[in-house]
Design a protein around this motif. Structure first.
Motif, PDB file in Angstrom:
ATOM      1  N   SER A  79       4.121 -13.289  25.225  1.00 32.02           N
ATOM      2  CA  SER A  79       4.421 -14.227  26.301  1.00 32.02           C
ATOM      3  C   SER A  79       5.596 -15.124  25.959  1.00 32.02           C
ATOM      4  CB  SER A  79       3.182 -15.079  26.615  1.00 32.02           C
ATOM      5  OG  SER A  79       2.747 -15.747  25.450  1.00 32.02           O
ATOM      6  N   SER A  80       5.841 -15.343  24.691  1.00 29.80           N
ATOM      7  CA  SER A  80       6.969 -16.176  24.278  1.00 29.80           C
ATOM      8  C   SER A  80       7.487 -15.655  22.946  1.00 29.80           C
ATOM      9  CB  SER A  80       6.536 -17.641  24.146  1.00 29.80           C
ATOM     10  OG  SER A  80       5.487 -17.759  23.211  1.00 29.80           O
ATOM     11  N   PRO A  81       8.751 -15.916  22.626  1.00 22.07           N
ATOM     12  CA  PRO A  81       9.301 -15.429  21.349  1.00 22.07           C
ATOM     13  C   PRO A  81       8.586 -16.079  20.177  1.00 22.07           C
ATOM     14  CG  PRO A  81      10.827 -16.947  22.410  1.00 22.07           C
ATOM     15  CD  PRO A  81       9.759 -16.645  23.409  1.00 22.07           C
ATOM     16  N   PRO A  82       8.511 -15.388  19.048  1.00 24.83           N
ATOM     17  CA  PRO A  82       7.837 -15.967  17.877  1.00 24.83           C
ATOM     18  C   PRO A  82       8.559 -17.208  17.378  1.00 24.83           C
ATOM     19  CG  PRO A  82       9.012 -13.953  17.281  1.00 24.83           C
ATOM     20  CD  PRO A  82       9.046 -14.047  18.770  1.00 24.83           C
ATOM     21  N   ILE A  83       7.793 -18.066  16.731  1.00 24.79           N
ATOM     22  CA  ILE A  83       8.356 -19.277  16.148  1.00 24.79           C
ATOM     23  C   ILE A  83       9.029 -18.911  14.821  1.00 24.79           C
ATOM     24  CG2 ILE A  83       7.826 -21.576  15.226  1.00 24.79           C
ATOM     25  CD1 ILE A  83       5.419 -21.644  17.121  1.00 24.79           C
ATOM     26  N   ARG A  84      10.278 -19.293  14.686  1.00 28.96           N
ATOM     27  CA  ARG A  84      11.064 -18.969  13.483  1.00 28.96           C
ATOM     28  C   ARG A  84      10.762 -19.997  12.389  1.00 28.96           C
ATOM     29  NH1 ARG A  84      15.799 -16.286  13.979  1.00 28.96           N
ATOM     30  NH2 ARG A  84      16.989 -17.987  13.045  1.00 28.96           N
ATOM     31  N   VAL A  85      10.172 -19.501  11.300  1.00 23.37           N
ATOM     32  CA  VAL A  85       9.698 -20.383  10.231  1.00 23.37           C
ATOM     33  C   VAL A  85      10.428 -20.076   8.925  1.00 23.37           C
ATOM     34  CG1 VAL A  85       7.680 -21.151   8.909  1.00 23.37           C
ATOM     35  CG2 VAL A  85       7.418 -20.490  11.323  1.00 23.37           C
ATOM     36  N   PHE A  86      10.846 -21.142   8.246  1.00 23.84           N
ATOM     37  CA  PHE A  86      11.461 -21.026   6.922  1.00 23.84           C
ATOM     38  C   PHE A  86      10.533 -21.736   5.937  1.00 23.84           C
ATOM     39  CE2 PHE A  86      14.187 -21.921   3.375  1.00 23.84           C
ATOM     40  CZ  PHE A  86      15.152 -20.910   3.367  1.00 23.84           C
ATOM     41  N   VAL A  87      10.190 -21.059   4.825  1.00 29.22           N
ATOM     42  CA  VAL A  87       9.211 -21.591   3.872  1.00 29.22           C
ATOM     43  C   VAL A  87       9.901 -21.988   2.569  1.00 29.22           C
ATOM     44  CG1 VAL A  87       7.039 -21.160   2.656  1.00 29.22           C
ATOM     45  CG2 VAL A  87       7.464 -20.053   4.867  1.00 29.22           C
ATOM     46  N   VAL A  88       9.623 -23.194   2.102  1.00 32.63           N
ATOM     47  CA  VAL A  88      10.178 -23.688   0.835  1.00 32.63           C
ATOM     48  C   VAL A  88       9.026 -24.001  -0.112  1.00 32.63           C
ATOM     49  CG1 VAL A  88      11.719 -25.346  -0.259  1.00 32.63           C
ATOM     50  CG2 VAL A  88      12.060 -24.746   2.151  1.00 32.63           C
TER      51      VAL A  88
END
Length: 240
Positions: free
Chosen positions: A8-17
């Motif tokens: 239904s919506s684009p995935p959430i773009r996550v950056f992990v540190v």
């Protein structure tokens, strides 16, 4: 055979540190079966994160607070100064309450305890991406103690000059007190309730909760949940 339905919506773009390789691998494994999350990059240090974030421009930065050399607080401050639309979610441990406080002041949108279950992490990421703030109940009270003593530690602000009656109508939106519903929502925030949880408790939509929060922020002249709770306590609107 029916074709699969698109998300239904684009995935959430996550950056992990995260500076601990083993912990980082475990975190990434948690997201494997969650297509609504797209892990677009990782970094083992704050310095490396600041090199990669401008190239990838994630929606949410999942950031370890206890990084070597450049701390998570420094990373938060730098990222929010350069890219204010990137939301930052802090990973912390129980004895880092002072650092959590500084990270929130630097612009972090919320925090989670290390070892939180994946459903809580996913919900928190969605919450901050939608403009909310995540304050976990088991740290909220400890965090709020800092704010409860701050007003007493500073000189009382000078009372404003009386406003001429002719200008009252213009200033009314700023001076209007919180409604009962707004105070109820502010009280829930002080207890560490997320937007989603508040919506369920009050039988309202998340959009309605966000609208109420916008009104609360405007009336209290603040910009986030922690500041709103601080003002609420200082003005005697809520109790903790």
């Amino acid at each position: 055979m029916d074709a699969p339905q698109p998300p239904s919506s684009p995935p959430i773009r996550v950056f992990v540190v995260e500076d601990q390789t083993k912990i980082l691998k475990n975190q990434l494994r948690l997201f494997e079966n969650h297509p609504e999350m797209d892990i677009i990059g990782t970094a083992l240090s704050g310095e490396a994160a600041l090199e990669e974030v401008p190239k990838l421009m994630p929606d949410v930065l999942l950031l370890d607070l206890g990084l070597p050399r450049m701390s998570g607080i420094d990373v938060t401050r730098e990222v929010k100064a350069r890219f204010p639309k990137i939301e930052i979610l802090i990973f912390t441990i129980f004895d880092e309450e002072d650092k959590v406080l500084e990270a929130v002041k630097a612009g972090a949108s919320g925090y989670l305890l290390k070892g939180a279950p994946v459903d809580k992490i996913i919900e928190a990421i969605k919450e901050v991406r939608a403009g909310g703030t995540v304050i976990q109940p088991n740290l909220a009270r400890r965090l709020l103690r800092h704010f409860r003593v701050e007003p007493d530690a500073n000189p009382a602000p000078t009372a404003p000059e009386p406003v001429p009656a002719a200008n009252d109508a213009l200033l009314e939106p700023l001076l209007k007190p919180l409604s009962d519903r707004e105070r109820e929502i502010l009280q829930l925030i002080a207890k560490g309730v997320s937007n989603s949880e508040a919506a369920r408790l009050l039988d309202l939509s998340k959009a309605t909760i966000r609208t109420h929060l916008e009104h609360i922020y405007r009336k209290l002249e603040v910009t986030n949940r922690v500041e709103a709770v601080t003002e609420g306590i200082r003005k005697g609107l809520i109790s903790v």
